[in-house]
Design an enzyme around this catalytic site. Structure first.
Site, PDB file in Angstrom:
ATOM      1  N   CYS A 169     -49.636  21.354  21.927  1.00 34.50           N
ATOM      2  CA  CYS A 169     -50.572  22.576  22.963  1.00 34.50           C
ATOM      3  C   CYS A 169     -51.699  22.320  22.472  1.00 34.50           C
ATOM      4  O   CYS A 169     -52.115  22.531  21.127  1.00 34.50           O
ATOM      5  CB  CYS A 169     -50.065  24.044  22.959  1.00 34.50           C
ATOM      6  SG  CYS A 169     -48.761  23.821  24.035  1.00 34.50           S
ATOM      7  N   GLY A 207     -52.103  19.306  25.781  1.00 35.60           N
ATOM      8  CA  GLY A 207     -50.736  18.772  26.641  1.00 35.60           C
ATOM      9  C   GLY A 207     -51.006  18.966  28.359  1.00 35.60           C
ATOM     10  O   GLY A 207     -52.341  19.340  28.104  1.00 35.60           O
ATOM     11  N   ASN A 238     -50.193  27.564  19.531  1.00 36.20           N
ATOM     12  CA  ASN A 238     -49.726  26.102  19.371  1.00 36.20           C
ATOM     13  C   ASN A 238     -49.375  26.441  18.764  1.00 36.20           C
ATOM     14  O   ASN A 238     -49.033  26.861  17.373  1.00 36.20           O
ATOM     15  CB  ASN A 238     -50.468  24.992  19.207  1.00 36.20           C
ATOM     16  CG  ASN A 238     -50.122  24.177  18.719  1.00 36.20           C
ATOM     17  OD1 ASN A 238     -49.970  23.543  19.162  1.00 36.20           O
ATOM     18  ND2 ASN A 238     -51.474  23.735  18.102  1.00 36.20           N
ATOM     19  N   GLY A 239     -47.800  26.015  18.720  1.00 37.07           N
ATOM     20  CA  GLY A 239     -46.884  25.619  17.826  1.00 37.07           C
ATOM     21  C   GLY A 239     -45.721  25.819  18.522  1.00 37.07           C
ATOM     22  O   GLY A 239     -45.270  26.127  19.193  1.00 37.07           O
ATOM     23  N   CYS A 270     -49.050  19.195   9.234  1.00 37.26           N
ATOM     24  CA  CYS A 270     -48.210  17.590   9.874  1.00 37.26           C
ATOM     25  C   CYS A 270     -49.187  17.055  10.768  1.00 37.26           C
ATOM     26  O   CYS A 270     -49.910  16.327  10.560  1.00 37.26           O
ATOM     27  CB  CYS A 270     -48.312  19.146  11.670  1.00 37.26           C
ATOM     28  SG  CYS A 270     -47.695  17.247  12.945  1.00 37.26           S
ATOM     29  N   TYR A 316     -50.858  10.688  14.988  1.00 38.48           N
ATOM     30  CA  TYR A 316     -50.201  10.297  16.957  1.00 38.48           C
ATOM     31  C   TYR A 316     -51.589  11.154  17.335  1.00 38.48           C
ATOM     32  O   TYR A 316     -51.753  10.759  17.982  1.00 38.48           O
ATOM     33  CB  TYR A 316     -48.971   9.983  16.204  1.00 38.48           C
ATOM     34  CG  TYR A 316     -49.047  10.180  17.860  1.00 38.48           C
ATOM     35  CD1 TYR A 316     -49.581   8.699  18.921  1.00 38.48           C
ATOM     36  CD2 TYR A 316     -47.579  10.997  18.541  1.00 38.48           C
ATOM     37  CE1 TYR A 316     -49.204   9.095  20.076  1.00 38.48           C
ATOM     38  CE2 TYR A 316     -47.547  11.100  19.944  1.00 38.48           C
ATOM     39  CZ  TYR A 316     -48.228  10.061  20.600  1.00 38.48           C
ATOM     40  OH  TYR A 316     -47.729   9.845  22.138  1.00 38.48           O
ATOM     41  N   SER A 349     -53.111   5.015  20.392  1.00 37.78           N
ATOM     42  CA  SER A 349     -53.581   6.023  19.538  1.00 37.78           C
ATOM     43  C   SER A 349     -53.575   5.107  18.089  1.00 37.78           C
ATOM     44  O   SER A 349     -53.518   5.258  17.006  1.00 37.78           O
ATOM     45  CB  SER A 349     -52.416   6.984  19.389  1.00 37.78           C
ATOM     46  OG  SER A 349     -51.074   6.457  19.677  1.00 37.78           O
ATOM     47  N   ASP A 384     -47.842  -0.181  15.586  1.00 37.33           N
ATOM     48  CA  ASP A 384     -47.765   0.886  16.500  1.00 37.33           C
ATOM     49  C   ASP A 384     -47.912   2.278  14.757  1.00 37.33           C
ATOM     50  O   ASP A 384     -47.439   1.599  14.042  1.00 37.33           O
ATOM     51  CB  ASP A 384     -46.602   0.761  17.942  1.00 37.33           C
ATOM     52  CG  ASP A 384     -46.836   1.823  18.274  1.00 37.33           C
ATOM     53  OD1 ASP A 384     -47.269   2.370  18.993  1.00 37.33           O
ATOM     54  OD2 ASP A 384     -45.622   1.870  19.131  1.00 37.33           O
ATOM     55  N   ASP A 385     -47.983   3.102  16.214  1.00 36.85           N
ATOM     56  CA  ASP A 385     -47.522   4.688  15.370  1.00 36.85           C
ATOM     57  C   ASP A 385     -46.809   5.149  14.902  1.00 36.85           C
ATOM     58  O   ASP A 385     -46.513   5.792  13.770  1.00 36.85           O
ATOM     59  CB  ASP A 385     -49.032   5.784  15.758  1.00 36.85           C
ATOM     60  CG  ASP A 385     -48.217   5.981  16.573  1.00 36.85           C
ATOM     61  OD1 ASP A 385     -47.112   5.931  17.926  1.00 36.85           O
ATOM     62  OD2 ASP A 385     -49.343   5.865  17.793  1.00 36.85           O
ATOM     63  N   CYS A 415     -38.614  17.198  14.742  1.00 40.76           N
ATOM     64  CA  CYS A 415     -39.462  18.425  14.430  1.00 40.76           C
ATOM     65  C   CYS A 415     -39.391  19.834  14.417  1.00 40.76           C
ATOM     66  O   CYS A 415     -38.051  19.923  16.462  1.00 40.76           O
ATOM     67  CB  CYS A 415     -40.775  17.905  14.633  1.00 40.76           C
ATOM     68  SG  CYS A 415     -42.096  19.107  14.383  1.00 40.76           S
ATOM     69  N   CYS A 422     -46.694  18.106   5.630  1.00 38.30           N
ATOM     70  CA  CYS A 422     -45.483  18.222   6.365  1.00 38.30           C
ATOM     71  C   CYS A 422     -45.497  17.380   6.461  1.00 38.30           C
ATOM     72  O   CYS A 422     -45.744  16.633   7.370  1.00 38.30           O
ATOM     73  CB  CYS A 422     -45.102  19.281   7.905  1.00 38.30           C
ATOM     74  SG  CYS A 422     -43.658  18.677   8.092  1.00 38.30           S
ATOM     75  N   CYS A 454     -40.408  15.090   9.186  1.00 34.79           N
ATOM     76  CA  CYS A 454     -39.538  13.618  10.172  1.00 34.79           C
ATOM     77  C   CYS A 454     -39.599  12.843   9.611  1.00 34.79           C
ATOM     78  O   CYS A 454     -38.489  11.783   9.983  1.00 34.79           O
ATOM     79  CB  CYS A 454     -40.122  13.668  11.958  1.00 34.79           C
ATOM     80  SG  CYS A 454     -42.408  13.373  11.415  1.00 34.79           S
TER      81      CYS A 454
END
Ligand code: SF4
Length: 492
Positions: free
Chosen positions: A34, A60, A134-135, A268, A274, A315, A377-378, A414, A469, A472
């Protein structure tokens, strides 16, 4: 998201691009979380918020909302759709007042419906309260159950409402003390903007998982998820909000407090890879330049001789430029995105799909035909998108397709506000790099190492993973996950 199992991924389809996979979204990409935006002390707070949200639209697209305070009451509007669809001139004229918070939403928890659109607005004994976040709050279901047992009635299915109830039920008379007490109980990654009639408060989780910046425009104080929102309105960046910090802005000025001590800093890493816009800076590191460094590092770690380098738009373009700069292999626009595919686009029938109707992406035949192509690609999530793009390049005549990914293998879900499939659906959770290469039909495949990623982002001085972080990629979650993560997996 569709529930597509790895075993269903076709190996080689003949008609290449559209066959085999029923997938509502051609891009099997992670969904942004978000975006939040806030203004204190500007006569046109709602208009600034509108433009700020435009700049944050990539975070978003499901709903948007603005809540303004004129000092005695709130005026707000929320709706489903893009910012330009939700707000008309007439609506904007009613949003009067010098303080505002605003939000664009992609729902990671809670249903996609207008009641969940933010800012959420509440009345409680001390007055009105609006919240935008956001989160993701990992322990929200636990807290909610407890509060409901004690008699709270929730209006939405959004996690964010939990904070409002914690404030309302607090024994503290003072709203700030109640807020701090509420925030302390939350586990997860979150950036909150909270509006009362006369002030705006910004708060960031103790690990700093989500980005949140402060800016200024004349005497007005601003907050945003990304600095690109400040550039949009000619505002100046002041600083990033710090983990565990609470910033209060009211008629007495700006007050910087804490609701928790900073814990292991864990911003993050996917924001750099991305999510964030290339013209944004996070922790004063420009996203485009960080991505270019990822591309350069990828070239050092996974060089392959080729004729052209191309990036999957948008991206991965910056990383592709970096890869090309490092290797001397020319960067070319080998893939073009159709920008005007909206949610109302009529999906082609299966018959048209079989004729090769491509909705979102096209390969530039004259660029790739007869060439050895490096495709940057990312990330690879399920593998379905990568397979399609590789096959599309082959269909356009590419002689070889070498895939280079500007992040490590994405093998864990995540829990901090990014909508990811369950672990079982992530191709890298079960397959080796060689198995993934085969599944996506590439001639070769290389992922950027975790160390390479850290070096490319360029912030090396803040403990584990340079203060990022990377759960992932490495399964090392900065917060406890425990039973919360099981609930999250079942909800995705
Ligand atoms: S798990 Fe991955 S996507 Fe989620 S916050 Fe951590 S780095 Fe970002």
């Amino acid at each position: 998201m569709p529930n597509e199992k790895l075993n269903d991924i076709p190996q080689w389809t003949g008609r290449f691009y559209n066959d085999g996979v029923q997938h509502e979204d051609m891009f099997d990409k992670l969904k942004e979380e978000c975006g939040v935006f806030g203004v204190y002390g500007h006569d046109e707070a709602a208009s600034l918020s509108y433009y700020g949200l435009h700049a944050l639209q990539h975070r978003g697209q499901e709903s948007a909302g603005i809540c303004v305070s004129d000092g005695s009451e709130f005026h707000y509007h929320r709706g489903m759709g893009l910012v330009k669809e939700v707000f008309t001139n007439d609506i904007m004229q009613n949003l009067t007042g010098p303080v505002a918070i605003a939000h664009v939403r992609y729902s990671t928890a809670g249903e996609s419906r207008v009641a969940n659109a933010q800012p959420l607005v509440f009345k409680y004994r001390e007055g009105d309260l609006a919240i935008a976040t956001n989160g993701n709050i990992l322990n929200a279901p636990e807290i909610r159950k407890e509060l409901e047992r004690e008699g709270s009635i929730f209006q939405t299915t959004s996690d964010t409402e939990v904070l409002a109830h914690l404030i309302a039920r607090s024994r503290h008379e003072d709203m700030l003390q109640a807020l701090k007490e509420g925030l302390k109980q939350l586990v997860g990654g979150f950036a909150f903007l909270i509006l009362t009639k006369e002030r705006i408060i910004a708060a960031l989780d103790p690990h700093g998982l989500r980005p949140l910046v402060m800016g200024k425009l004349g005497d007005a104080v601003l907050f945003a998820s990304e600095t690109c929102a400040f550039d949009m309105i000619g505002a100046e960046y002041v600083r990033d909000v710090q983990p565990g910090e609470l910033i209060i802005v009211d008629k007495n000025g700006i007050r910087e407090e804490r609701f928790a001590q900073q814990q292991r800093k864990a911003l993050c890493a996917m924001e750099y890879i991305y999510f964030a816009r290339p013209d944004s800076d996070i922790d004063q590191i420009n996203i485009h330049l960080a991505r270019k460094r990822m591309g350069r590092q990828l070239a050092i770690e996974g060089f392959v001789d080729a004729d052209v380098v191309t990036g999957v738009p948008d991206s991965s373009i910056s990383a592709a430029i970096g890869y090309a700069e490092q290797t001397g292999i020319p960067y070319e626009l080998g893939l073009v995105k159709n920008r005007y595919v909206g949610r109302t686009f009529i999906q082609p029938s299966q018959a048209l799909r079989e004729q090769g109707v491509k909705m979102k992406l096209s390969a530039v035949r004259k660029v790739v035909e007869g060439k050895r192509v490096v495709m940057i690609d990312d990330s690879i999530v399920r593998g379905t998108t990568s397979l399609r793009i590789v096959n599309m390049l082959r269909e356009a005549g590419a002689k070889e397709v070498h895939v280079r990914i500007s992040s490590p293998p994405f093998s864990n879900p995540c829990f901090y506000g990014i909508d990811t499939p369950s672990r079982e659906e992530l191709i890298a959770s079960a397959k080796t790099v060689e198995e993934i290469r085969k599944a996506i039909n590439a001639d070769s495949l290389h992922f950027l190492s975790k160390e390479g990623l850290q070096e490319a982002i360029g912030r090396m001085d803040e403990g584990i993973n340079g203060g990022h972080c990377m759960a992932c990629f490495d399964n090392d979650y900065p917060t406890k996950t425990g039973d919360f993560s099981k609930q999250m997996i079942s909800r995705v």
